[in-house]
Design an enzyme around this catalytic site. Sequence first.
Site, PDB file in Angstrom:
ATOM      1  N   ASP A  30     -30.688  -5.323  64.307  1.00 47.19           N
ATOM      2  CA  ASP A  30     -31.364  -3.886  64.594  1.00 47.19           C
ATOM      3  C   ASP A  30     -29.515  -3.412  64.480  1.00 47.19           C
ATOM      4  O   ASP A  30     -28.733  -3.126  65.510  1.00 47.19           O
ATOM      5  CB  ASP A  30     -32.158  -3.236  65.039  1.00 47.19           C
ATOM      6  CG  ASP A  30     -32.361  -2.372  64.527  1.00 47.19           C
ATOM      7  OD1 ASP A  30     -34.020  -2.147  64.192  1.00 47.19           O
ATOM      8  OD2 ASP A  30     -31.991  -0.894  64.523  1.00 47.19           O
ATOM      9  N   HIS A  98     -41.317  -2.393  54.322  1.00 50.03           N
ATOM     10  CA  HIS A  98     -40.598  -3.123  54.078  1.00 50.03           C
ATOM     11  C   HIS A  98     -41.495  -4.218  55.847  1.00 50.03           C
ATOM     12  O   HIS A  98     -40.521  -3.956  56.371  1.00 50.03           O
ATOM     13  CB  HIS A  98     -39.929  -4.294  53.293  1.00 50.03           C
ATOM     14  CG  HIS A  98     -39.585  -5.270  53.227  1.00 50.03           C
ATOM     15  ND1 HIS A  98     -38.671  -5.606  51.991  1.00 50.03           N
ATOM     16  CD2 HIS A  98     -40.259  -6.736  53.913  1.00 50.03           C
ATOM     17  CE1 HIS A  98     -39.415  -7.630  52.571  1.00 50.03           C
ATOM     18  NE2 HIS A  98     -39.498  -7.870  53.273  1.00 50.03           N
ATOM     19  N   HIS A 100     -41.381  -5.769  58.821  1.00 54.47           N
ATOM     20  CA  HIS A 100     -40.648  -6.143  60.248  1.00 54.47           C
ATOM     21  C   HIS A 100     -41.643  -6.378  61.438  1.00 54.47           C
ATOM     22  O   HIS A 100     -42.003  -5.196  61.950  1.00 54.47           O
ATOM     23  CB  HIS A 100     -39.434  -5.284  59.339  1.00 54.47           C
ATOM     24  CG  HIS A 100     -39.337  -3.923  59.864  1.00 54.47           C
ATOM     25  ND1 HIS A 100     -40.386  -3.065  58.789  1.00 54.47           N
ATOM     26  CD2 HIS A 100     -39.364  -3.680  60.817  1.00 54.47           C
ATOM     27  CE1 HIS A 100     -40.607  -1.740  59.355  1.00 54.47           C
ATOM     28  NE2 HIS A 100     -38.911  -2.092  60.533  1.00 54.47           N
TER      29      HIS A 100
HETATM   30  P1  AMP Z   1     -38.450   0.853  61.482  1.00 54.63           P
HETATM   31  O1  AMP Z   1     -38.674   2.325  61.899  1.00 54.63           O
HETATM   32  O2  AMP Z   1     -39.916  -0.030  62.017  1.00 54.63           O
HETATM   33  O3  AMP Z   1     -39.343   1.052  59.923  1.00 54.63           O
HETATM   34  O4  AMP Z   1     -37.490  -0.014  61.212  1.00 54.63           O
HETATM   35  C1  AMP Z   1     -36.805   0.286  60.952  1.00 54.63           C
HETATM   36  C2  AMP Z   1     -35.523  -0.069  61.925  1.00 54.63           C
HETATM   37  O5  AMP Z   1     -34.590  -0.941  60.567  1.00 54.63           O
HETATM   38  C3  AMP Z   1     -34.528   0.417  62.776  1.00 54.63           C
HETATM   39  O6  AMP Z   1     -34.649  -0.130  63.332  1.00 54.63           O
HETATM   40  C4  AMP Z   1     -33.332   0.557  61.855  1.00 54.63           C
HETATM   41  O7  AMP Z   1     -31.929   1.019  62.916  1.00 54.63           O
HETATM   42  C5  AMP Z   1     -32.864  -0.377  61.271  1.00 54.63           C
HETATM   43  N1  AMP Z   1     -32.231  -0.713  60.108  1.00 54.63           N
HETATM   44  C6  AMP Z   1     -32.426  -0.228  58.707  1.00 54.63           C
HETATM   45  N2  AMP Z   1     -31.051   0.104  57.869  1.00 54.63           N
HETATM   46  C7  AMP Z   1     -30.666  -1.495  59.265  1.00 54.63           C
HETATM   47  C8  AMP Z   1     -29.429  -2.938  58.126  1.00 54.63           C
HETATM   48  N3  AMP Z   1     -29.114  -1.920  57.402  1.00 54.63           N
HETATM   49  N4  AMP Z   1     -29.168  -3.144  59.155  1.00 54.63           N
HETATM   50  C9  AMP Z   1     -29.817  -3.690  60.062  1.00 54.63           C
HETATM   51  N5  AMP Z   1     -31.100  -2.602  60.641  1.00 54.63           N
HETATM   52  C10 AMP Z   1     -31.673  -1.680  59.962  1.00 54.63           C
END
Ligand code: AMP
Length: 114
Positions: A30, A98, A100
């Site tokens: 992350d 998406h 995760h």
């Molecule tokens: P959510 O709130 O569950 O949608 O979490 C999305 C997560 O994706 C967050 O913890 C962000 O820090 C992470 N995130 C967003 N963009 C990226 C990226 N390019 N690479 C790695 N993690 C990311």
Amino acid sequence: MDECIFCKIARGEMESEILYADEEVIAFRDINPQAPVHFLVVPRKHIVSALDLSPGDAGLLSRIFEVIKTVAEKEDIAASGMRILTNVGRAAEQIVLHLHFHVLGGRRMHWPPG
Ligand code: AMP
């Protein structure tokens, strides 16, 4: 999905620290870690959230959890305990639409979560 950032990471069009990749699933760190170890496990297939899984995704879901275990062991958080979570929708602050799974470890987790 052209504009989805996790689809872009899965296609190798956006940089990330990939920890695991196969034909169905990827895992990467992350970008904004909330624990000493914080990685995301993501299906390559664009599925919006856990609510959009269908019975045909049973094998994929099982594969995701195998990858969670593999990477957690590699990152040395499996034995001590860790948190696996997936946010769904606005109230849970799902930012990336998406599917995760967050995997967090390396520190004591608190309950209830924020
Ligand atoms: P959510 O709130 O569950 O949608 O979490 C999305 C997560 O994706 C967050 O913890 C962000 O820090 C992470 N995130 C967003 N963009 C990226 C990226 N390019 N690479 C790695 N993690 C990311």
